[in-house]
Design a protein around this motif. Structure first.
Motif, PDB file in Angstrom:
ATOM      1  N   LYS A 166       2.009   3.096   8.670  1.00  0.00           N
ATOM      2  CA  LYS A 166       1.694   3.260   7.357  1.00  0.00           C
ATOM      3  C   LYS A 166       0.446   2.625   6.636  1.00  0.00           C
ATOM      4  CE  LYS A 166       4.742   4.272   4.421  1.00  0.00           C
ATOM      5  NZ  LYS A 166       4.969   5.473   3.682  1.00  0.00           N
TER       6      LYS A 166
ATOM      7  N   THR B 128      -2.381  11.556  -2.210  1.00  0.00           N
ATOM      8  CA  THR B 128      -3.475  12.025  -1.445  1.00  0.00           C
ATOM      9  C   THR B 128      -4.076  10.608  -1.061  1.00  0.00           C
ATOM     10  OG1 THR B 128      -4.990  11.739  -3.322  1.00  0.00           O
ATOM     11  CG2 THR B 128      -3.950  13.990  -2.859  1.00  0.00           C
ATOM     12  N   ALA B 129      -4.515  10.644   0.097  1.00  0.00           N
ATOM     13  CA  ALA B 129      -4.958   9.563   0.820  1.00  0.00           C
ATOM     14  C   ALA B 129      -6.592   9.463   0.112  1.00  0.00           C
ATOM     15  CB  ALA B 129      -5.211   9.746   2.296  1.00  0.00           C
TER      16      ALA B 129
ATOM     17  N   ASP C 167      -2.035  12.599   2.050  1.00  0.00           N
ATOM     18  CA  ASP C 167      -1.396  11.253   2.973  1.00  0.00           C
ATOM     19  C   ASP C 167      -0.408  11.643   3.968  1.00  0.00           C
ATOM     20  OD1 ASP C 167      -0.475   8.881   3.859  1.00  0.00           O
ATOM     21  OD2 ASP C 167       0.414   8.605   1.892  1.00  0.00           O
TER      22      ASP C 167
ATOM     23  N   THR D 173       1.308   9.880   5.886  1.00  0.00           N
ATOM     24  CA  THR D 173       2.571   8.908   5.950  1.00  0.00           C
ATOM     25  C   THR D 173       3.249   9.086   4.715  1.00  0.00           C
ATOM     26  OG1 THR D 173       1.440   7.253   4.945  1.00  0.00           O
ATOM     27  CG2 THR D 173       0.843   7.429   7.077  1.00  0.00           C
ATOM     28  N   ARG D 174       3.095   9.994   3.552  1.00  0.00           N
ATOM     29  CA  ARG D 174       3.848  10.078   2.601  1.00  0.00           C
ATOM     30  C   ARG D 174       5.465  10.324   2.961  1.00  0.00           C
ATOM     31  NH1 ARG D 174       3.738  14.512  -2.260  1.00  0.00           N
ATOM     32  NH2 ARG D 174       4.818  13.146  -3.789  1.00  0.00           N
TER      33      ARG D 174
ATOM     34  N   ASN E 192       0.407   8.047  -5.319  1.00  0.00           N
ATOM     35  CA  ASN E 192      -0.784   9.295  -5.072  1.00  0.00           C
ATOM     36  C   ASN E 192      -0.611   9.715  -3.945  1.00  0.00           C
ATOM     37  OD1 ASN E 192      -3.093  10.353  -5.022  1.00  0.00           O
ATOM     38  ND2 ASN E 192      -4.361   8.401  -4.893  1.00  0.00           N
TER      39      ASN E 192
ATOM     40  N   ARG F  28       0.910   4.568  -2.414  1.00  0.00           N
ATOM     41  CA  ARG F  28       0.592   6.053  -1.972  1.00  0.00           C
ATOM     42  C   ARG F  28       1.772   6.972  -2.293  1.00  0.00           C
ATOM     43  NH1 ARG F  28      -1.340   3.594   2.944  1.00  0.00           N
ATOM     44  NH2 ARG F  28       0.663   3.456   3.772  1.00  0.00           N
TER      45      ARG F  28
ATOM     46  N   THR G 167       0.741  -1.031   0.075  1.00  0.00           N
ATOM     47  CA  THR G 167       0.009  -0.067  -0.054  1.00  0.00           C
ATOM     48  C   THR G 167       0.926   1.386  -0.121  1.00  0.00           C
ATOM     49  OG1 THR G 167       0.007  -0.086   2.478  1.00  0.00           O
ATOM     50  CG2 THR G 167      -2.070  -1.122   1.214  1.00  0.00           C
ATOM     51  N   SER G 168       1.992   1.309   0.646  1.00  0.00           N
ATOM     52  CA  SER G 168       2.895   2.469   0.723  1.00  0.00           C
ATOM     53  C   SER G 168       3.404   2.654  -0.712  1.00  0.00           C
ATOM     54  CB  SER G 168       4.134   1.987   1.672  1.00  0.00           C
ATOM     55  OG  SER G 168       4.645   1.056   1.415  1.00  0.00           O
TER      56      SER G 168
END
Length: 209
Positions: free
Chosen positions: A81, A13-14, A20, A22-23, A11, A8, A4-5
């Motif tokens: 994350k 944005t969450a 996001d 956690t970026r 992208n 992200r 998933t990280s």
């Protein structure tokens, strides 16, 4: 084990369009995979009969500090994350190595020698069950991780069956499969950290949709 990280990173944005948070946090997956790989490799050398049994205690520091502590830390950062799969895997296998070190150092010596294999087999069969359902979950991650979990499931199963039946040859085969598991985990770690460092895909991981 973070998938998933990676998405992200592409992208910023969450879900819902929010930024996001956690970026800026580095992917903990390569650390967890590397810690798992090295500790598994060393122990598998003994399980496969490629290293003298008298030297097997050398695994314990790795089990405590790299396979155990470092992998546990990686798993906690996977929670941050928002990677459920990575968090579950790394915290669980980090705890496995800590439990393994405690079992070998404190529990096994208190068990009658004739029951050592049975006790170890019981210890391992539960981890085979856990790895089996994590293998199913991994089918939606990457091909690299599917290979790791498929080989790890076979490793636990062979070692458990070998201990429970008293057939040393089965456990030895499990040791060789464990070596393949370590190599697969090293590759997955190498691929993710190299791709992140280079900023592009250098080594394939076969993402699965």
């Amino acid at each position: 084990m973070s998938t998933t990280s990676e998405s992200r990173t592409q992208n910023p944005t969450a879900p819902g369009g929010a930024a996001d948070p956690t970026r800026s946090i580095a992917d903990p997956g390569p650390l967890g995979l590397a810690a798992f790989a090295l500790t598994t490799f060393v122990l598998s050398l003994f399980n496969a009969g490629l290293a003298p049994e008298a030297l097997e205690p050398t695994v314990l520091p790795l089990a405590l500090f790299y396979g155990g502590l470092a992998q546990l830390i990686a798993g906690l950062w996977e929670f941050r994350k928002a990677n459920t799969f990575g968090a579950t895997a790394f915290v669980s296998y980090g705890s496995f190595w800590l439990a393994f070190a405690a079992y070998v150092k404190f529990i096994e010596p208190s068990i009658p020698e004739a029951d050592h294999s049975t006790a170890t087999g019981i210890f391992l069969i539960g981890w085979a069950v856990f790895t089996g359902y994590m293998l199913i979950a991994s089918l939606r991650t990457t091909g690299a991780l599917v290979a790791v979990f498929a080989l790890l499931f076979l490793t636990f199963l062979l070692l458990a069956v070998g201990d429970l039946t008293g057939v040393d040859g089965i456990a030895t085969v499990g040791g060789f499969v464990g070596l393949l598991t370590a190599i697969a985990a090293w590759y997955a770690s190498f691929a993710v950290v190299t791709n992140a460092t280079w900023g592009r895909q250098v080594l394939p991981t076969a993402p699965r949709s």
